[in-house]
Design a protein around this motif. Structure first.
Motif, PDB file in Angstrom:
ATOM      1  N   MET A   1       3.795  10.881   1.721  1.00  0.00           N
ATOM      2  CA  MET A   1       3.022   9.838   0.734  1.00  0.00           C
ATOM      3  C   MET A   1       1.786  10.993   0.441  1.00  0.00           C
ATOM      4  O   MET A   1       1.039  11.329   1.123  1.00  0.00           O
ATOM      5  N   ASN A   2       1.588  10.930  -0.721  1.00  0.00           N
ATOM      6  CA  ASN A   2       0.337  11.706  -1.156  1.00  0.00           C
ATOM      7  C   ASN A   2      -0.937  10.875  -0.789  1.00  0.00           C
ATOM      8  O   ASN A   2      -0.853   9.690  -1.067  1.00  0.00           O
ATOM      9  N   PRO A   3      -2.107  11.458  -0.735  1.00  0.00           N
ATOM     10  CA  PRO A   3      -3.347  10.695  -0.790  1.00  0.00           C
ATOM     11  C   PRO A   3      -3.719   9.717  -1.610  1.00  0.00           C
ATOM     12  O   PRO A   3      -4.127   8.726  -1.084  1.00  0.00           O
ATOM     13  N   SER A   4      -3.388   9.909  -2.934  1.00  0.00           N
ATOM     14  CA  SER A   4      -3.942   8.980  -3.698  1.00  0.00           C
ATOM     15  C   SER A   4      -2.843   7.787  -3.664  1.00  0.00           C
ATOM     16  O   SER A   4      -3.259   6.508  -3.710  1.00  0.00           O
ATOM     17  N   LEU A   5      -1.816   7.822  -3.479  1.00  0.00           N
ATOM     18  CA  LEU A   5      -0.711   6.657  -3.113  1.00  0.00           C
ATOM     19  C   LEU A   5      -1.354   6.077  -1.739  1.00  0.00           C
ATOM     20  O   LEU A   5      -1.080   4.615  -1.683  1.00  0.00           O
ATOM     21  N   GLU A   6      -1.434   6.663  -0.804  1.00  0.00           N
ATOM     22  CA  GLU A   6      -1.676   6.118   0.472  1.00  0.00           C
ATOM     23  C   GLU A   6      -3.002   5.386   0.363  1.00  0.00           C
ATOM     24  O   GLU A   6      -3.183   4.175   0.825  1.00  0.00           O
ATOM     25  N   SER A   7      -4.107   5.839  -0.499  1.00  0.00           N
ATOM     26  CA  SER A   7      -5.275   4.959  -0.755  1.00  0.00           C
ATOM     27  C   SER A   7      -5.217   3.684  -1.452  1.00  0.00           C
ATOM     28  O   SER A   7      -5.533   2.873  -1.113  1.00  0.00           O
ATOM     29  N   LEU A   8      -4.174   3.863  -2.424  1.00  0.00           N
ATOM     30  CA  LEU A   8      -3.751   2.786  -3.242  1.00  0.00           C
ATOM     31  C   LEU A   8      -3.111   1.533  -2.312  1.00  0.00           C
ATOM     32  O   LEU A   8      -3.448   0.491  -2.363  1.00  0.00           O
ATOM     33  N   SER A   9      -2.084   2.163  -1.542  1.00  0.00           N
ATOM     34  CA  SER A   9      -1.548   1.414  -0.839  1.00  0.00           C
ATOM     35  C   SER A   9      -2.681   0.486   0.138  1.00  0.00           C
ATOM     36  O   SER A   9      -2.295  -0.887   0.532  1.00  0.00           O
ATOM     37  N   VAL A  10      -3.302   1.186   0.687  1.00  0.00           N
ATOM     38  CA  VAL A  10      -4.348   0.848   1.699  1.00  0.00           C
ATOM     39  C   VAL A  10      -5.336  -0.447   0.993  1.00  0.00           C
ATOM     40  O   VAL A  10      -5.641  -1.321   1.564  1.00  0.00           O
ATOM     41  N   THR A  11      -5.532   0.122  -0.140  1.00  0.00           N
ATOM     42  CA  THR A  11      -6.511  -1.034  -0.982  1.00  0.00           C
ATOM     43  C   THR A  11      -5.895  -2.297  -1.326  1.00  0.00           C
ATOM     44  O   THR A  11      -6.119  -3.235  -1.257  1.00  0.00           O
ATOM     45  N   VAL A  12      -4.359  -1.988  -1.592  1.00  0.00           N
ATOM     46  CA  VAL A  12      -3.518  -3.114  -2.128  1.00  0.00           C
ATOM     47  C   VAL A  12      -3.324  -4.088  -0.934  1.00  0.00           C
ATOM     48  O   VAL A  12      -3.635  -5.530  -1.042  1.00  0.00           O
ATOM     49  N   LEU A  13      -3.094  -3.636   0.186  1.00  0.00           N
ATOM     50  CA  LEU A  13      -3.004  -4.172   1.452  1.00  0.00           C
ATOM     51  C   LEU A  13      -4.146  -5.055   1.735  1.00  0.00           C
ATOM     52  O   LEU A  13      -4.210  -6.109   2.334  1.00  0.00           O
ATOM     53  N   THR A  14      -5.322  -4.293   1.628  1.00  0.00           N
ATOM     54  CA  THR A  14      -6.696  -5.186   2.065  1.00  0.00           C
ATOM     55  C   THR A  14      -6.961  -6.142   1.149  1.00  0.00           C
ATOM     56  O   THR A  14      -7.434  -7.118   1.375  1.00  0.00           O
ATOM     57  N   ALA A  15      -6.534  -5.868  -0.123  1.00  0.00           N
ATOM     58  CA  ALA A  15      -6.898  -7.053  -1.153  1.00  0.00           C
ATOM     59  C   ALA A  15      -5.800  -8.213  -1.137  1.00  0.00           C
ATOM     60  O   ALA A  15      -6.333  -9.236  -1.330  1.00  0.00           O
ATOM     61  N   LEU A  16      -4.639  -7.925  -0.877  1.00  0.00           N
ATOM     62  CA  LEU A  16      -3.595  -8.856  -0.918  1.00  0.00           C
ATOM     63  C   LEU A  16      -3.358  -9.535   0.410  1.00  0.00           C
ATOM     64  O   LEU A  16      -2.601 -10.497   0.497  1.00  0.00           O
ATOM     65  N   GLY A  17      -3.413  -8.885   1.585  1.00  0.00           N
ATOM     66  CA  GLY A  17      -2.874  -9.279   2.896  1.00  0.00           C
ATOM     67  C   GLY A  17      -1.469  -9.361   3.053  1.00  0.00           C
ATOM     68  O   GLY A  17      -0.639  -8.512   2.659  1.00  0.00           O
ATOM     69  N   THR A  18      -1.301 -10.677   3.555  1.00  0.00           N
ATOM     70  CA  THR A  18      -0.036 -11.045   3.660  1.00  0.00           C
ATOM     71  C   THR A  18       0.853 -11.598   2.574  1.00  0.00           C
ATOM     72  O   THR A  18       2.019 -11.993   2.655  1.00  0.00           O
ATOM     73  N   LYS A  19       0.396 -11.449   1.515  1.00  0.00           N
ATOM     74  CA  LYS A  19       1.045 -11.653   0.350  1.00  0.00           C
ATOM     75  C   LYS A  19       1.871 -10.768  -0.341  1.00  0.00           C
ATOM     76  O   LYS A  19       2.993 -10.823  -1.201  1.00  0.00           O
ATOM     77  N   VAL A  20       1.896  -9.694   0.329  1.00  0.00           N
ATOM     78  CA  VAL A  20       2.571  -8.290   0.116  1.00  0.00           C
ATOM     79  C   VAL A  20       3.704  -8.479   1.206  1.00  0.00           C
ATOM     80  O   VAL A  20       3.531  -8.418   2.304  1.00  0.00           O
ATOM     81  N   VAL A  21       4.946  -8.810   0.831  1.00  0.00           N
ATOM     82  CA  VAL A  21       6.111  -8.825   1.649  1.00  0.00           C
ATOM     83  C   VAL A  21       6.628  -7.516   2.040  1.00  0.00           C
ATOM     84  O   VAL A  21       6.995  -7.226   3.146  1.00  0.00           O
TER      85      VAL A  21
END
Length: 199
Positions: A1-21
């Protein structure tokens, strides 16, 4: 995974938490799966969170998974996939939500979040039968008002159920059962290559 996508993934998980299945990266784009009941909250967070700022809905499409993986799919049948763009951050994300009921698929309308969802939701309703709760004018967009069924569902017959034609005697358009005969496409001539005698 490229760094930009990894950063986005972390930001999404931080913002949404358990709402991401579930998260999947394919074709250099992040796809997240969320539950139907969390869809509107997730979309508002994706739009309003300062680290995300997905301010534009590019597209949404219905999906019928009944024949997915050659009929081995065990999950829910109908999903809607949303394509979002952050102009501010120059990022894209896909969000997939499965409808809870296979017989009568319902998801929340995203018009309160992105008004551009209006005709996209009408198209998904028309072609797949997904009902968008809260849509102000959910009616067919591409098929005739009298059309029965949803033509992009996997169980919809390829030839359709009815055909319409103008009847000069009644001086109006009438509907009648499809008159196309089922046929099997078989080649009339089978050619065999002649390679000559083997030496």
């Amino acid at each position: 995974m490229n760094p930009s996508l990894e950063s986005l993934s972390v930001t999404v998980l931080t913002a949404l938490g358990t709402k991401v299945v579930r998260q999947v990266v394919a074709l250099d784009e992040l796809t997240i799966e969320v539950r139907a009941q969390d869809l509107r909250d997730v979309m508002m967070a994706l739009r309003d969170n300062p680290g995300l700022r997905f301010e534009q809905l590019i597209d949404l499409c219905g999906m019928d998974y009944s024949d997915y993986q050659e009929g081995l799919w065990q999950g829910k049948r109908f999903a809607v996939v949303y394509h979002l763009l952050s102009i501010n951050k120059n990022r894209r994300i896909r969000v997939r939500a499965f409808a809870n009921d296979d017989d009568f698929p319902i998801l929340d309308s995203m018009i309160p979040v992105w008004p551009a969802a209006n005709w996209f939701e009408r198209e998904a309703f028309d072609l797949f039968g997904v009902v968008f709760e809260g849509h102000p004018d959910l009616r067919r967009l591409l098929t005739d008002y009298g059309f029965v069924g949803h033509p992009f569902r996997k169980d919809f017959p390829v030839s359709g159920n009815v055909e319409m034609r103008y009847d000069p005697e009644q001086q109006r358009v009438i509907y009648q059962p499809v008159s196309i005969d089922a046929r099997e496409i078989t080649p009339r001539i089978v050619r065999v290559a002649n390679y000559g005698d083997a030496a």
